[in-house]
Scaffold this motif. Structure first.
Motif, PDB file in Angstrom:
ATOM      1  N   VAL A  40     112.056  70.235   9.291  1.00 49.05           N
ATOM      2  CA  VAL A  40     111.908  71.594   9.802  1.00 49.05           C
ATOM      3  C   VAL A  40     113.263  72.118  10.243  1.00 49.05           C
ATOM      4  CG1 VAL A  40     110.910  73.019  11.639  1.00 49.05           C
ATOM      5  CG2 VAL A  40     109.503  71.311  10.477  1.00 49.05           C
ATOM      6  N   ASP A  41     113.563  73.333   9.824  1.00 45.63           N
ATOM      7  CA  ASP A  41     114.815  73.991  10.167  1.00 45.63           C
ATOM      8  C   ASP A  41     114.645  74.719  11.495  1.00 45.63           C
ATOM      9  OD1 ASP A  41     117.337  75.130  10.098  1.00 45.63           O
ATOM     10  OD2 ASP A  41     116.677  76.800   8.846  1.00 45.63           O
ATOM     11  N   GLY A  42     115.009  74.069  12.579  1.00 45.64           N
ATOM     12  CA  GLY A  42     114.912  74.685  13.893  1.00 45.64           C
ATOM     13  C   GLY A  42     114.088  73.856  14.853  1.00 45.64           C
ATOM     14  N   GLU A  43     114.111  74.282  16.109  1.00 44.77           N
ATOM     15  CA  GLU A  43     113.354  73.611  17.160  1.00 44.77           C
ATOM     16  C   GLU A  43     111.882  73.985  17.049  1.00 44.77           C
ATOM     17  OE1 GLU A  43     114.582  71.379  19.346  1.00 44.77           O
ATOM     18  OE2 GLU A  43     116.438  71.559  18.207  1.00 44.77           O
ATOM     19  N   LEU A  44     111.026  73.104  17.510  1.00 46.41           N
ATOM     20  CA  LEU A  44     109.590  73.341  17.416  1.00 46.41           C
ATOM     21  C   LEU A  44     108.951  73.734  18.741  1.00 46.41           C
ATOM     22  CD1 LEU A  44     108.595  70.438  15.017  1.00 46.41           C
ATOM     23  CD2 LEU A  44     108.739  72.874  14.501  1.00 46.41           C
ATOM     24  N   ASP A  45     109.740  73.788  19.835  1.00 42.85           N
ATOM     25  CA  ASP A  45     109.138  74.082  21.130  1.00 42.85           C
ATOM     26  C   ASP A  45     108.632  75.515  21.232  1.00 42.85           C
ATOM     27  OD1 ASP A  45     111.730  75.084  21.127  1.00 42.85           O
ATOM     28  OD2 ASP A  45     112.098  74.618  23.230  1.00 42.85           O
ATOM     29  N   ASP A  46     109.008  76.382  20.311  1.00 39.19           N
ATOM     30  CA  ASP A  46     108.494  77.747  20.271  1.00 39.19           C
ATOM     31  C   ASP A  46     107.867  78.035  18.904  1.00 39.19           C
ATOM     32  OD1 ASP A  46     107.972  80.162  21.556  1.00 39.19           O
ATOM     33  OD2 ASP A  46     109.704  81.135  20.644  1.00 39.19           O
ATOM     34  N   ALA A  47     107.400  76.973  18.233  1.00 38.24           N
ATOM     35  CA  ALA A  47     106.855  77.112  16.880  1.00 38.24           C
ATOM     36  C   ALA A  47     105.336  77.144  16.894  1.00 38.24           C
ATOM     37  CB  ALA A  47     107.327  75.971  15.996  1.00 38.24           C
ATOM     38  N   ASP A  48     104.793  77.870  15.933  1.00 36.69           N
ATOM     39  CA  ASP A  48     103.360  77.891  15.670  1.00 36.69           C
ATOM     40  C   ASP A  48     103.130  77.127  14.375  1.00 36.69           C
ATOM     41  OD1 ASP A  48     102.815  79.618  17.861  1.00 36.69           O
ATOM     42  OD2 ASP A  48     103.451  81.327  16.660  1.00 36.69           O
ATOM     43  N   VAL A  49     102.275  76.121  14.423  1.00 32.21           N
ATOM     44  CA  VAL A  49     101.942  75.311  13.258  1.00 32.21           C
ATOM     45  C   VAL A  49     100.521  75.663  12.852  1.00 32.21           C
ATOM     46  CG1 VAL A  49     101.570  72.973  12.383  1.00 32.21           C
ATOM     47  CG2 VAL A  49     103.497  73.452  13.917  1.00 32.21           C
ATOM     48  N   VAL A  50     100.362  76.119  11.609  1.00 30.13           N
ATOM     49  CA  VAL A  50      99.059  76.533  11.100  1.00 30.13           C
ATOM     50  C   VAL A  50      98.726  75.679   9.881  1.00 30.13           C
ATOM     51  CG1 VAL A  50      97.772  78.424  10.050  1.00 30.13           C
ATOM     52  CG2 VAL A  50      99.358  78.899  11.920  1.00 30.13           C
ATOM     53  N   VAL A  51      97.647  74.889   9.977  1.00 30.04           N
ATOM     54  CA  VAL A  51      97.194  74.071   8.862  1.00 30.04           C
ATOM     55  C   VAL A  51      96.280  74.927   8.000  1.00 30.04           C
ATOM     56  CG1 VAL A  51      95.943  71.990   8.166  1.00 30.04           C
ATOM     57  CG2 VAL A  51      97.407  71.960  10.203  1.00 30.04           C
ATOM     58  N   THR A  52      96.697  75.150   6.750  1.00 32.15           N
ATOM     59  CA  THR A  52      96.005  76.101   5.880  1.00 32.15           C
ATOM     60  C   THR A  52      94.995  75.461   4.939  1.00 32.15           C
ATOM     61  OG1 THR A  52      97.684  76.034   4.142  1.00 32.15           O
ATOM     62  CG2 THR A  52      98.027  77.611   5.940  1.00 32.15           C
ATOM     63  N   ASP A  53      94.776  74.153   5.056  1.00 32.99           N
ATOM     64  CA  ASP A  53      93.782  73.472   4.213  1.00 32.99           C
ATOM     65  C   ASP A  53      93.296  72.251   4.985  1.00 32.99           C
ATOM     66  OD1 ASP A  53      92.314  72.018   2.352  1.00 32.99           O
ATOM     67  OD2 ASP A  53      93.721  72.372   0.713  1.00 32.99           O
ATOM     68  N   HIS A  54      92.053  72.267   5.422  1.00 28.93           N
ATOM     69  CA  HIS A  54      91.545  71.148   6.220  1.00 28.93           C
ATOM     70  C   HIS A  54      90.853  70.082   5.374  1.00 28.93           C
ATOM     71  CE1 HIS A  54      88.240  74.116   6.174  1.00 28.93           C
ATOM     72  NE2 HIS A  54      87.463  73.057   6.080  1.00 28.93           N
ATOM     73  N   HIS A  55      90.978  70.173   4.050  1.00 22.84           N
ATOM     74  CA  HIS A  55      90.359  69.201   3.155  1.00 22.84           C
ATOM     75  C   HIS A  55      91.364  68.188   2.593  1.00 22.84           C
ATOM     76  CE1 HIS A  55      86.581  71.293   3.254  1.00 22.84           C
ATOM     77  NE2 HIS A  55      87.152  72.410   2.885  1.00 22.84           N
ATOM     78  N   ARG A  56      92.614  68.321   2.892  1.00 21.34           N
ATOM     79  CA  ARG A  56      93.638  67.448   2.325  1.00 21.34           C
ATOM     80  C   ARG A  56      93.611  66.068   2.983  1.00 21.34           C
ATOM     81  NH1 ARG A  56      98.262  70.181   0.080  1.00 21.34           N
ATOM     82  NH2 ARG A  56      99.176  68.100   0.002  1.00 21.34           N
TER      83      ARG A  56
END
Length: 150
Positions: free
Chosen positions: A48-64
């Protein structure tokens, strides 16, 4: 307003829409997919390019099959917000996947599901709009309607 990082997990039709529309709303988007053949920007959270402390992580497929591994890795980082798409009437498959990997219940509870506003989204663009509206509400300190009718 500074850009917030949005990590769309799994290259999918929803991730494609998020990649196109989220920058207009102040998000810098990176698509993560552990399968390098899917055309994502990165294959893991270490890239990941950048810090994650202000990141939003969105999982777009829950079947993987990689769902648990990817979420475990996200939870191990100092990520601001993590959400998984899915039907609110059923326990998400991420719960069993994370428990099987030994992730603590307190960490599993950090994963939001469902994500976005309850607008009855079905198509990828509708899901992306719902997701972005929910993230904007959160960023602006508003409730935004994350409560879903069951």
């Amino acid at each position: 307003m500074s850009e917030r990082l949005l990590v769309a997990v799994f290259a999918s039709p929803v991730a494609d829409v998020l990649r196109r529309w989220a920058p207009e709303l102040g998000f810098r988007v990176q698509v993560l997919d552990p399968d390098p053949g899917r055309g994502a920007d990165i294959t893991g959270f270490a890239e990941v390019d950048g810090e994650l402390d202000d990141a939003d992580v969105v999982v777009t497929d829950h079947h993987r099959a990689e769902l648990g591994d990817v979420l475990r890795d996200a939870l191990a980082r100092d990520v601001r917000w993590i959400g998984v798409m899915g039907n609110p009437r059923h326990e998400g498959p991420h719960v069993a996947a994370l428990r099987a990997l030994g992730v603590a219940d307190d960490d599993i509870a950090r994963v939001h599901r469902p994500i976005g506003l309850d607008i009855g989204s079905k198509a990828p663009a509708e899901i992306a709009v719902s997701t972005l509206a929910g993230l904007l509400a959160d960023r602006n300190g508003r409730p935004g309607g994350f409560t879903h009718a069951v």
